[in-house]
Design a protein around this motif. Structure first.
Motif, PDB file in Angstrom:
ATOM      1  N   GLU B  31       0.865  -0.904  -0.157  1.00 28.00           N
ATOM      2  CA  GLU B  31      -0.365   0.474  -0.084  1.00 28.00           C
ATOM      3  C   GLU B  31       1.295   1.091   0.423  1.00 28.00           C
ATOM      4  O   GLU B  31       1.899   1.368   0.896  1.00 28.00           O
ATOM      5  N   SER B  32       0.136   2.204  -0.662  1.00 29.30           N
ATOM      6  CA  SER B  32       0.830   3.974  -0.589  1.00 29.30           C
ATOM      7  C   SER B  32      -0.457   4.639   0.374  1.00 29.30           C
ATOM      8  O   SER B  32      -1.469   4.661  -0.302  1.00 29.30           O
ATOM      9  N   THR B  45       8.131  12.644  14.129  1.00 24.82           N
ATOM     10  CA  THR B  45       7.685  11.212  15.587  1.00 24.82           C
ATOM     11  C   THR B  45       7.970  10.502  15.009  1.00 24.82           C
ATOM     12  O   THR B  45       8.159   9.747  15.388  1.00 24.82           O
ATOM     13  N   LEU B  46       6.061  10.526  14.369  1.00 22.90           N
ATOM     14  CA  LEU B  46       5.968   8.828  14.015  1.00 22.90           C
ATOM     15  C   LEU B  46       6.533   8.051  13.147  1.00 22.90           C
ATOM     16  O   LEU B  46       7.224   6.801  13.865  1.00 22.90           O
ATOM     17  N   LEU B  47       7.156   8.696  11.976  1.00 21.65           N
ATOM     18  CA  LEU B  47       7.886   7.773  11.477  1.00 21.65           C
ATOM     19  C   LEU B  47       9.049   7.958  12.617  1.00 21.65           C
ATOM     20  O   LEU B  47       9.656   6.771  12.042  1.00 21.65           O
ATOM     21  N   ARG B  48       9.941   8.825  12.610  1.00 20.68           N
ATOM     22  CA  ARG B  48      10.962   7.847  13.762  1.00 20.68           C
ATOM     23  C   ARG B  48      11.005   7.495  14.519  1.00 20.68           C
ATOM     24  O   ARG B  48      11.727   6.396  15.643  1.00 20.68           O
ATOM     25  N   LEU B 161      10.048   4.616   4.714  1.00 21.76           N
ATOM     26  CA  LEU B 161       9.072   5.853   4.936  1.00 21.76           C
ATOM     27  C   LEU B 161       9.923   7.313   5.027  1.00 21.76           C
ATOM     28  O   LEU B 161      10.816   7.362   4.588  1.00 21.76           O
ATOM     29  N   LEU B 162       8.838   7.834   4.064  1.00 19.90           N
ATOM     30  CA  LEU B 162       9.458   9.080   3.139  1.00 19.90           C
ATOM     31  C   LEU B 162       8.686  10.316   3.404  1.00 19.90           C
ATOM     32  O   LEU B 162       7.469  10.651   4.394  1.00 19.90           O
ATOM     33  N   THR B 191       6.034  -1.237  -0.133  1.00 20.19           N
ATOM     34  CA  THR B 191       5.266  -0.454   0.783  1.00 20.19           C
ATOM     35  C   THR B 191       5.448   0.714   1.167  1.00 20.19           C
ATOM     36  O   THR B 191       6.543   1.660   1.715  1.00 20.19           O
ATOM     37  N   PHE B 192       4.759   2.369   0.723  1.00 20.41           N
ATOM     38  CA  PHE B 192       4.921   3.217   1.186  1.00 20.41           C
ATOM     39  C   PHE B 192       4.165   4.233   2.475  1.00 20.41           C
ATOM     40  O   PHE B 192       3.429   3.655   1.915  1.00 20.41           O
ATOM     41  N   VAL B 193       4.991   4.915   3.505  1.00 17.80           N
ATOM     42  CA  VAL B 193       4.332   5.601   4.314  1.00 17.80           C
ATOM     43  C   VAL B 193       4.682   6.978   3.784  1.00 17.80           C
ATOM     44  O   VAL B 193       5.901   7.885   3.993  1.00 17.80           O
TER      45      VAL B 193
END
Ligand SMILES: Nc1ncnc2c1ncn2[C@@H]1O[C@H](COP(=O)(O)OP(=O)(O)OP(=O)(O)O)[C@@H](O)[C@H]1O
Ligand SMILES: Nc1ncnc2c1ncn2[C@@H]1O[C@H](COP(=O)(O)OP(=O)(O)OP(=O)(O)O)[C@@H](O)[C@H]1O
Ligand SMILES: [Mg+2]
Ligand SMILES: [Mg+2]
Lengths: 281, 249
Positions: B31-32, B45-48, B161-162, B191-193
Motif C-alpha cells: 500500500e501507499s 515523530t511518527l516516522l522516527r 518511510l518518506l 510499501t510507502f508511508v
C-alpha cells in the motif's frame, strides 16, 4: 513592474565558480538583474544556481570559490570593494538571507530564543529583557503557537517547519531593507506557508523592503511575486511578470509548469523534462 | 491484505508534551499511505518512532508481524524499513563523499557487488557517476535529496518511510523522483508511508491518507475523497484551499 530609478540592488554579470577535484563547477554564469522595493521570484531547477546567486549577494560564498561581477551594489554601496567588516555589519541588519537549510544554519548548541536575542544585541543597543520580548513577539508573528516553549528549545527539538520559522524570525527581527528568502516555506505546511508569506508581503508593502524569493513552487511564486526570473544551468533564461507565468515561452519553464501533480489528474508517470543541451549554452 | 506496518496506541512524549497521542495505523503490504497535517502535529515523530530514532513510551509496533519496542531495531529491521528524511541537510553528513554515504549501508549489511550497486543507485536517481566523489556539502539541495533516496533504496527495503521527500525539489525533479519512487514500488512491491504538505503529491502517490493534528489522527480517507471533497476535518479543507496559491488579503 517598472524598476525604480535607483534600485535597491544591482547585479551585473555575476559569476560564481567552484574549483573541484574533477574540474571547475560554474554555479552562476553571468546573472544580471536589478531589484526595487518589490517581490522578485527566482525559480529554476535544482542545481541551477539560485542559492549561490543569493549567497554571493550576501557575501556568503564559500572561501575557495571564485566570484566576479561587473557590478554588485546595494543602493550606492559597492559590495565588491566593501571591507569585510562593513559587509558583516550590513549583513543581518540591512540585508538578510533566510537560508534554505535552517537546521544547518541555526547553531545546534544554543536555544532558539537565545540565538534571536544574540542577533538583536549584535546589531542594536538593546537590553536583554527588551530583546527577549522582541524575540517572543517575532516568534509569535511567524505563527509559532507556543513561543515560550519554542524559545527555550534547541534546534533539534523542533519540527522542520518550526525550525524554518525560527530562522525566519531571526532574519526579520532587525528589520532588513533587503531580504533574500531561499525556499523559506518549503518545510512549512501550506496553511502556515501562506501566513508566513503574509508577513513578508506586509514588510514589502508597509516598509518598502525588497524581497528576493527563491522557490521551486511555481504556483506560489506566480501568486505571490511581482516579477519572476527563471534560471537554468547558472543563467537567467527568462524573465516574466509573475502573473503571466502561464504564458512562459522558454521550453524549460513550460516543461516545469506541466510536471506538477494535481488532485484529480491521473497522470502516471508524470511528464518529465526532456532537457536539451542547447538550454545550457 | 496482510499488514506491513501495524501501530497501536502509540505515545511519544517529551517532558510533559505529547508529540504522539495514542496513534493507530494499519498499513497493508504494497500500500501507499499518505500523512498530512499541520506543522508540529507529529508526522515526523511518527516516522522516527517507527524507525527507532525516537523512543515510544506506550503502545505497540509491528513490522511484517515482528514486534518492536523502544528504540531497539535489529539489522533485519533496516533491511526491511528505510527512511528518507525531511531535511536532506541534516541527514547526510556534509563531510562525507557520496561514495562513502552509499558504501556504508552496503558494507554494514555485507553486500559484495558494491561497484555495481553504487553505480546503479546513482543512475536510478538521475545523478551520473560524476557525482560519486563529491562531498555532500558540494551538492545543491535537490541533489542531496536524490542521494538520500539512493541510499534508502540501495538495500532494497520492503517499506519506505518518506518524510517530505520532494518538498525541497523543483517541479521537474519532483516529477522525476515521484516517478522513480512509483516505479520502484511497482517493481519491488514496496510499501510507502509518505508525509507531505502537498495534497497534489499525496493524491498522486497515495491510495489512502490520514490527517494529523496535535499528535492525533483526526481522519483517514481514501484518495477519492480529496477529489470529491468528502472529508470532515477542517484542517483538510484549509489544506485544500491553501494548495491553490497565495491570495493577497
Ligand atoms: N562547494 C561547492 N563545490 C562545488 N560545487 C558546488 C558547491 N556548492 C554548490 N555547488 C554546485 O553549484 C551548483 C548550484 O548550486 P545551488 O545551491 O545554487 O543550486 P540551487 O539552484 O539553489 O538548487 P536547489 O534548488 O537544489 O537548492 C550546483 O550544481 C551545485 O552542485
Ligand atoms: N527532541 C524533542 N524534544 C522536545 N520536543 C520535541 C522533540 N522532537 C519533537 N518535539 C516536538 O514534537 C512536536 C511534533 O514534532 P514533529 O517533528 O513530529 O512535527 P511534524 O508534524 O513533522 O511538523 P513539520 O511539518 O513542521 O515537520 C513538535 O511540537 C516538536 O517541538
Ligand atoms: Mg538552493
Ligand atoms: Mg516534520
Amino acid at each position: 513592474m517598472t524598476v525604480p530609478v535607483k534600485p535597491l540592488l544591482t547585479v551585473e554579470d555575476l559569476r560564481v565558480t567552484f574549483p573541484t577535484r574533477t574540474g571547475d563547477v560554474q554555479a552562476v554564469r553571468g546573472v544580471s538583474f536589478a531589484l526595487g522595493r518589490e517581490r522578485l521570484g527566482i525559480v529554476g531547477e535544482s542545481g541551477s544556481g539560485k542559492s549561490q546567486t543569493g549567497r554571493a549577494i550576501m557575501g556568503l560564498t564559500p572561501g575557495h570559490a571564485r566570484i566576479s561581477a561587473r557590478k554588485l551594489a546595494f543602493g550606492d554601496r559597492d559590495l565588491l570593494t566593501m571591507p569585510a567588516r562593513e559587509r558583516r555589519d550590513l549583513r543581518g541588519k540591512k540585508v538578510a538571507m533566510i537560508l534554505q537549510d535552517p537546521k544547518y544554519s541555526l547553531n545546534p548548541v544554543m536555544t532558539i530564543g537565545r540565538q534571536i536575542v544574540e542577533t538583536l544585541k549584535t546589531h542594536e543597543k538593546i537590553s536583554t529583557s527588551a530583546a527577549k520580548a522582541r524575540a517572543l513577539a517575532m516568534l509569535e508573528a511567524v505563527q509559532i503557537s507556543d513561543p515560550e516553549r519554542v524559545f527555550s528549545l534547541y534546534p533539534h527539538e523542533v519540527s522542520g517547519g518550526m525550525g524554518q520559522r525560527a530562522m525566519i524570525a531571526m532574519m526579520l527581527v532587525c528589520g532588513p531593507e533587503l531580504l533574500i528568502a531561499d525556499e523559506p516555506t518549503s518545510a512549512l505546511d501550506v496553511t502556515v506557508q501562506l501566513e508566513v508569506l503574509d508577513i513578508l508581503d506586509k514588510l514589502v508593502a508597509d516598509r518598502g523592503m525588497g524581497l528576493i524569493f527563491i522557490s521551486h513552487d511555481l504556483r506560489l511564486v506566480s501568486s505571490f511575486c511581482d516579477r519572476v526570473i527563471v534560471m537554468y544551468a547558472g543563467r537567467i533564461v527568462e524573465e516574466l511578470p509573475a502573473a503571466n507565468l502561464a504564458d512562459a515561452q522558454h521550453p524549460y519553464t513550460r516543461g516545469l509548469l506541466n510536471c506538477l501533480p494535481t488532485i484529480g489528474s491521473d497522470r502516471h508517470p508524470l511528464p518529465v523534462l526532456d532537457r536539451k543541451p542547447e538550454w545550457a549554452l | 491484505m496482510t499488514s506491513a506496518l501495524s501501530i497501536r496506541d502509540m505515545v511519544v512524549t517529551y517532558d510533559e508534551f505529547a508529540a504522539l497521542d495514542h496513534v493507530n495505523f494499519d498499513i497493508g503490504t504494497g500500500e501507499s499511505f499518505g500523512i498530512v497535517g499541520e506543522s508540529g502535529s507529529g508526522k515526523s515523530t511518527l516516522l522516527r518512532a517507527v524507525s527507532g530514532l525516537a523512543s515510544f513510551d506506550q503502545g505497540t509496533l509491528s513490522v511484517n508481524g515482528r514486534p518492536y519496542s523502544g528504540r531497539k531495531r535489529d539489522k533485519e529491521f533496516y533491511r526491511t524499513v528505510q527512511m528518507v528524511f525531511q531535511d536532506p541537510y541534516g541527514s547526510l553528513h556534509p563531510r562525507q563523499t557520496v561514495d562513502r554515504l552509499l558504501l556504508e549501508p552496503l558494507v554494514i549489511h555485507g553486500f559484495t557487488d558494491i561497484e555495481t550497486r553504487i553505480n546503479r543507485a546513482l543512475d536510478e536517481v538521475g545523478l551520473g557517476s560524476g557525482f560519486r566523489f563529491r562531498y555532500s556539502h558540494q551538492l545543491s539541495g535537490g541533489q542531496r535529496q536524490r542521494i538520500a533516496i539512493a541510499r534508502a533504496l540501495i538495500l532494497e527495503p520492503k517499506i519506505l518511510l518518506l518524510d517530505e521527500p520532494t518538498s525541497a525539489l523543483d517541479a521537474s525533479i519532483q516529477a522525476e523522483i515521484l516517478n522513480l519512487l512509483e516505479q520502484a514500488r511497482r517493481d519491488r512491491n514496496l510499501t510507502f508511508v509518505m508525509v507531505s504538505h502537498d495534497l497534489g503529491v499525496i493524491s498522486h502517490m497515495c491510495e489512502r491518507l490520514a490527517v494529523m493534528k496535535t499528535g492525533k489522527v483526526v481522519e483517514t480517507v481514501p484518495r477519492k475523497a480529496l477529489e470529491n471533497r468528502e472529508f470532515s476535518a477542517d484542517y483538510t479543507r484549509q489544506l485544500l484551499v491553501a494548495s491553490e496559491g497565495f491570495r493577497r488579503g
